[in-house]
Design a protein around this motif. Structure first.
Motif, PDB file in Angstrom:
ATOM      1  N   HIS A 106       0.835  -1.203   0.000  1.00  0.00           N
ATOM      2  CA  HIS A 106       0.000   0.000   0.000  1.00  0.00           C
ATOM      3  C   HIS A 106       0.870   1.255   0.000  1.00  0.00           C
ATOM      4  O   HIS A 106       0.631   2.193  -0.775  1.00  0.00           O
ATOM      5  N   HIS A 107       1.900   1.273   0.844  1.00  0.00           N
ATOM      6  CA  HIS A 107       2.812   2.419   0.888  1.00  0.00           C
ATOM      7  C   HIS A 107       3.559   2.559  -0.438  1.00  0.00           C
ATOM      8  O   HIS A 107       3.732   3.684  -0.946  1.00  0.00           O
ATOM      9  N   LEU A 108       3.998   1.443  -1.012  1.00  0.00           N
ATOM     10  CA  LEU A 108       4.708   1.485  -2.299  1.00  0.00           C
ATOM     11  C   LEU A 108       3.830   2.061  -3.398  1.00  0.00           C
ATOM     12  O   LEU A 108       4.282   2.849  -4.225  1.00  0.00           O
ATOM     13  N   ARG A 109       2.594   1.630  -3.407  1.00  0.00           N
ATOM     14  CA  ARG A 109       1.667   2.133  -4.427  1.00  0.00           C
ATOM     15  C   ARG A 109       1.510   3.654  -4.302  1.00  0.00           C
ATOM     16  O   ARG A 109       1.515   4.356  -5.323  1.00  0.00           O
ATOM     17  N   GLN A 110       1.413   4.145  -3.071  1.00  0.00           N
ATOM     18  CA  GLN A 110       1.286   5.588  -2.877  1.00  0.00           C
ATOM     19  C   GLN A 110       2.553   6.319  -3.305  1.00  0.00           C
ATOM     20  O   GLN A 110       2.492   7.412  -3.882  1.00  0.00           O
ATOM     21  N   ALA A 111       3.735   5.714  -3.043  1.00  0.00           N
ATOM     22  CA  ALA A 111       4.993   6.325  -3.464  1.00  0.00           C
ATOM     23  C   ALA A 111       5.081   6.392  -4.982  1.00  0.00           C
ATOM     24  O   ALA A 111       5.570   7.382  -5.548  1.00  0.00           O
ATOM     25  N   ALA A 112       4.592   5.356  -5.661  1.00  0.00           N
ATOM     26  CA  ALA A 112       4.591   5.363  -7.127  1.00  0.00           C
ATOM     27  C   ALA A 112       3.607   6.391  -7.665  1.00  0.00           C
ATOM     28  O   ALA A 112       3.896   7.097  -8.642  1.00  0.00           O
ATOM     29  N   PHE A 113       2.447   6.492  -7.030  1.00  0.00           N
ATOM     30  CA  PHE A 113       1.467   7.490  -7.468  1.00  0.00           C
ATOM     31  C   PHE A 113       2.018   8.909  -7.290  1.00  0.00           C
ATOM     32  O   PHE A 113       1.684   9.812  -8.066  1.00  0.00           O
ATOM     33  N   ALA A 114       2.870   9.107  -6.275  1.00  0.00           N
ATOM     34  CA  ALA A 114       3.476  10.421  -6.059  1.00  0.00           C
ATOM     35  C   ALA A 114       4.406  10.811  -7.200  1.00  0.00           C
ATOM     36  O   ALA A 114       4.667  11.994  -7.420  1.00  0.00           O
ATOM     37  N   LEU A 115       4.899   9.820  -7.937  1.00  0.00           N
ATOM     38  CA  LEU A 115       5.721  10.102  -9.118  1.00  0.00           C
ATOM     39  C   LEU A 115       4.863  10.403 -10.345  1.00  0.00           C
ATOM     40  O   LEU A 115       5.395  10.771 -11.395  1.00  0.00           O
ATOM     41  N   GLY A 116       3.568  10.210 -10.212  1.00  0.00           N
ATOM     42  CA  GLY A 116       2.658  10.428 -11.336  1.00  0.00           C
ATOM     43  C   GLY A 116       2.118   9.158 -11.953  1.00  0.00           C
ATOM     44  O   GLY A 116       1.377   9.216 -12.934  1.00  0.00           O
ATOM     45  N   ALA A 117       2.502   7.988 -11.404  1.00  0.00           N
ATOM     46  CA  ALA A 117       2.073   6.714 -11.980  1.00  0.00           C
ATOM     47  C   ALA A 117       0.553   6.655 -12.090  1.00  0.00           C
ATOM     48  O   ALA A 117      -0.160   6.991 -11.147  1.00  0.00           O
ATOM     49  N   THR A 118       0.092   6.232 -13.240  1.00  0.00           N
ATOM     50  CA  THR A 118      -1.342   6.176 -13.502  1.00  0.00           C
ATOM     51  C   THR A 118      -1.875   4.747 -13.572  1.00  0.00           C
ATOM     52  O   THR A 118      -3.091   4.545 -13.605  1.00  0.00           O
ATOM     53  N   LEU A 119      -0.997   3.753 -13.615  1.00  0.00           N
ATOM     54  CA  LEU A 119      -1.429   2.368 -13.683  1.00  0.00           C
ATOM     55  C   LEU A 119      -1.945   1.918 -12.319  1.00  0.00           C
ATOM     56  O   LEU A 119      -1.409   2.294 -11.273  1.00  0.00           O
ATOM     57  N   GLU A 120      -2.966   1.090 -12.338  1.00  0.00           N
ATOM     58  CA  GLU A 120      -3.542   0.583 -11.091  1.00  0.00           C
ATOM     59  C   GLU A 120      -2.520  -0.250 -10.318  1.00  0.00           C
ATOM     60  O   GLU A 120      -2.456  -0.188  -9.094  1.00  0.00           O
ATOM     61  N   GLU A 121      -1.725  -1.049 -11.034  1.00  0.00           N
ATOM     62  CA  GLU A 121      -0.715  -1.901 -10.414  1.00  0.00           C
ATOM     63  C   GLU A 121       0.634  -1.645 -11.085  1.00  0.00           C
ATOM     64  O   GLU A 121       1.115  -2.452 -11.888  1.00  0.00           O
ATOM     65  N   PRO A 122       1.290  -0.525 -10.794  1.00  0.00           N
ATOM     66  CA  PRO A 122       2.528  -0.184 -11.512  1.00  0.00           C
ATOM     67  C   PRO A 122       3.646  -1.196 -11.322  1.00  0.00           C
ATOM     68  O   PRO A 122       4.429  -1.434 -12.246  1.00  0.00           O
ATOM     69  N   PHE A 123       3.739  -1.842 -10.150  1.00  0.00           N
ATOM     70  CA  PHE A 123       4.845  -2.763  -9.906  1.00  0.00           C
ATOM     71  C   PHE A 123       4.640  -4.084 -10.631  1.00  0.00           C
ATOM     72  O   PHE A 123       5.581  -4.641 -11.194  1.00  0.00           O
ATOM     73  N   LEU A 124       3.421  -4.592 -10.630  1.00  0.00           N
ATOM     74  CA  LEU A 124       3.181  -5.830 -11.350  1.00  0.00           C
ATOM     75  C   LEU A 124       3.206  -5.597 -12.855  1.00  0.00           C
ATOM     76  O   LEU A 124       3.614  -6.470 -13.620  1.00  0.00           O
ATOM     77  N   GLN A 125       2.783  -4.416 -13.298  1.00  0.00           N
ATOM     78  CA  GLN A 125       2.908  -4.098 -14.716  1.00  0.00           C
ATOM     79  C   GLN A 125       4.384  -4.031 -15.098  1.00  0.00           C
ATOM     80  O   GLN A 125       4.795  -4.512 -16.160  1.00  0.00           O
ATOM     81  N   LEU A 126       5.187  -3.451 -14.215  1.00  0.00           N
ATOM     82  CA  LEU A 126       6.632  -3.395 -14.440  1.00  0.00           C
ATOM     83  C   LEU A 126       7.212  -4.801 -14.519  1.00  0.00           C
ATOM     84  O   LEU A 126       8.103  -5.070 -15.328  1.00  0.00           O
ATOM     85  N   ALA A 127       6.696  -5.711 -13.698  1.00  0.00           N
ATOM     86  CA  ALA A 127       7.216  -7.072 -13.672  1.00  0.00           C
ATOM     87  C   ALA A 127       7.033  -7.789 -15.000  1.00  0.00           C
ATOM     88  O   ALA A 127       7.826  -8.668 -15.357  1.00  0.00           O
ATOM     89  N   PHE A 128       5.999  -7.428 -15.756  1.00  0.00           N
ATOM     90  CA  PHE A 128       5.755  -8.082 -17.040  1.00  0.00           C
ATOM     91  C   PHE A 128       6.364  -7.329 -18.217  1.00  0.00           C
ATOM     92  O   PHE A 128       6.303  -7.794 -19.352  1.00  0.00           O
TER      93      PHE A 128
END
Length: 564
Positions: free
Chosen positions: A516-538
């Motif tokens: 949850h904290h990671l997702r918020q940190a990614a959103f603070a960068l402007g990330a718009t994907l619902e799951e930026p880390f799992l999208q990154l994984a693929f």
């Protein structure tokens, strides 16, 4: 013999049953009826229905409905980011009593050692974890994997009690064109289950693929594709995970007529999504909420799944069947209020009986340190290849754009949502490093990086700033793998995944909260994907813009989006 005699005596009512669920109903997946009945359990079996029973332990479930335990027919536990023991504790309370697991991710990092870790864990978990042996290690010749598993290294696991068969056979061109390595694996498992993986394959090529004895498929993304495969004898596994979301597209095939040939899978869900939405129960709720018949959906979640994988002892609430049971509030809401796994009531005390299994791969991240210069992309004439992210899908598009230059280097283009991406070899084999560009993450600053990178699991990092990208990648080595978010030269979020660079050593609750904290940190960068880390994984998966199987048994592509 003693167990069998006890089952008979308790089933006939000569002796009180070990456990009796009283006052409720069960959902009959044969007739589709809700049947008012006691349910008698002896040891790990159901021994009585459709009548009153006495039990040594009696549990009042008045107003509740009993359904068979749910079966997730395809997942990679590693992608839940927790160990099998924590996955067990996280998911079983949602009613998932059996999972069909492919340890493909850890096998691509550690080889046989990773498979042994999963098999040892499966012998200890409360839920029944069944393992399919990873068929594609390495997954592709286009990237450096940490291991190689030819058929000779798979055969020692062939007769393990938790092994079902051969996991998703992704190299469908190799099957169709009779690659000797592929044929050796397929031949060895002709008398077992062989799982498929052939997105968009159709026509005679599909016929040839199925002729190799492949029976199940989780990669269908349209009802039309699924119907062709069902007509040709495949059992379709409808998928809805944290990244790949195909349930809505496949709703038309979830009918009572087709349900014997359909099952459900997640492939995969992380603890944060499980906490917010659920697991297979989420799929069941969603499908029924969109008008699918409860009989079709619950069949797909249990009896149809069991039959597809040769698990003949489970999937019905009936005498003689394994007592994997879920007590729910309503068919539509599917909230698990009580779960039984092989006749054992699931609670903290039951989980405490498991023996621990020592983690493996704690030093698997061996990448060389990098700096900003490693992420430079020289200016070239014309358009630059760009990976196009498709939200909710693991496939990507091959796009081309004219990008701005900064000196003699190609720069990011935030106006078009195009940032840098790099893949860095982390298994300590060759130190390869590839740079490119990606569109669709939404980042306006900073960088995010991961050692979860399907399927070879090298470091993948995306970002706007090269210094931040270097810091994120190097930090992964320091924490022995995981996810890292960097903003303006500072780490603003991270999770350590030291087990093969894929799984945490922490309880699933800690992983959930950190995500949850990671997702918020990614959103603070402007990330718009619902799951930026799992999208990154693929993201490291090869880009195949125009699929064409050549007579050499290879996949022809005009260009890959990653360059360098």
């Amino acid at each position: 013999m003693a167990d069998l005699e006890r089952y008979i005596d308790q089933g006939t009512g000569r002796e009180p049953a070990d456990i009796v669920l009283k006052g409720g109903q069960f959902f009959d997946l044969v007739t589709g009826e809700l049947v008012a009945s006691d349910i008698a359990i002896s040891g790990e079996r159901i021994v009585g229905t459709c009548g009153p029973y006495k039990g040594r332990t009696e549990i009042d479930i008045t107003g509740r409905i009993v359904v068979p335990g749910f079966i997730d027919t395809h997942l990679h536990i590693e992608s839940s980011l927790v160990t099998p023991h924590e996955f067990d504790r996280c998911v079983l309370p949602y009613g998932v009593t059996t999972v069909i697991c492919d340890p493909h991710e850890i096998a691509n990092v550690l080889g046989s050692e990773g498979i042994e870790f999963f098999l040892d864990s499966a012998l200890e978990t409360i839920m029944d974890i069944r393992v399919q042996l990873s068929s594609c290690v390495p997954a592709t010749h286009l990237e450096t994997s940490g291991a190689d598993l030819p058929i000779e290294r798979l055969l020692p696991f062939r007769n393990h009690p938790k092994v079902i068969g051969l996991a998703e056979f992704m190299n469908f061109p190799g099957v169709i064109h009779k690659d000797p390595v592929c044929l050796a694996k397929l031949e060895a498992f002709q008398d077992g289950h062989i799982d498929g993986h052939a997105p968009l394959l159709s026509g005679n090529d599909l016929n040839g693929y199925l002729s190799a004895g492949i029976r199940t498929e989780h990669e269908c993304t349209s009802a039309e594709e699924a119907l062709e495969k069902i007509r040709k004898g495949m059992h379709i596994l409808v998928r809805e995970g944290s990244v790949s979301k195909d349930l809505h597209a496949l709703m038309p095939i979830l009918t009572e007529r087709l349900s014997p040939f359909i099952a459900l899978c997640t492939d995969d869900r992380n603890p944060l999504d499980i906490a917010e939405q659920g697991h297979l129960d989420y799929m069941i709720r969603t499908a029924i909420g969109h008008g699918r018949a409860p009989l079709a959906v619950y069949r797909a979640a249990s009896i149809s799944a069991a039959k597809a994988f040769g698990l003949r002892d489970r999937g019905l609430v009936a005498p003689g069947w394994r007592a994997d049971l879920v007590v729910i509030d309503t068919l539509e809401n599917c909230k698990a209020e009580m779960v039984f796994s092989a006749g054992r009531k699931v609670d903290d005390a039951l989980f405490a009986t498991r023996k621990p299994v020592a983690p493996v791969g704690l030093d698997s991240v061996k990448a060389r340190p990098v700096n900003a210069a490693h992420f430079a992309v020289p200016v070239t004439d014309g358009e630059t290849p760009v990976i196009g992210v498709l939200p909710g899908k693991i496939i990507t598009e091959h796009r081309r754009y004219r990008l701005p230059a900064r000196g003699n280097q190609t720069s990011v283009d935030l106006a078009q949502d195009i940032i840098k991406v790099a893949v860095i070899e982390r298994h300590g084999k060759n130190g390869n490093h590839a740079n490119g560009f990606v569109q669709g993450f939404g980042l306006k600053k900073g960088a995010i990086a991961s050692t979860v990178g399907h399927d070879s699991h090298n470091i993948c990092v995306v970002g706007v700033d090269e210094d931040d990208m270097a810091l994120a990648a190097n930090r992964l080595g320091e924490i022995k793998g995981g996810f890292v978010v960097v903003e303006d030269g500072k780490v603003t979020g991270e999770i350590a995944l030291p087990v093969a660079g894929l799984m945490s050593l922490e309880p699933y609750e800690s992983v959930r909260d950190t995500l949850h904290h990671l997702r918020q940190a990614a959103f603070a960068l402007g990330a718009t994907l619902e799951e930026p880390f799992l999208q990154l994984a693929f993201l490291p998966l090869p880009v195949i813009p125009h699929l064409k199987i050549s007579d050499r048994g290879m996949v022809d592509v005009d260009k890959f989006a990653l360059i360098g």
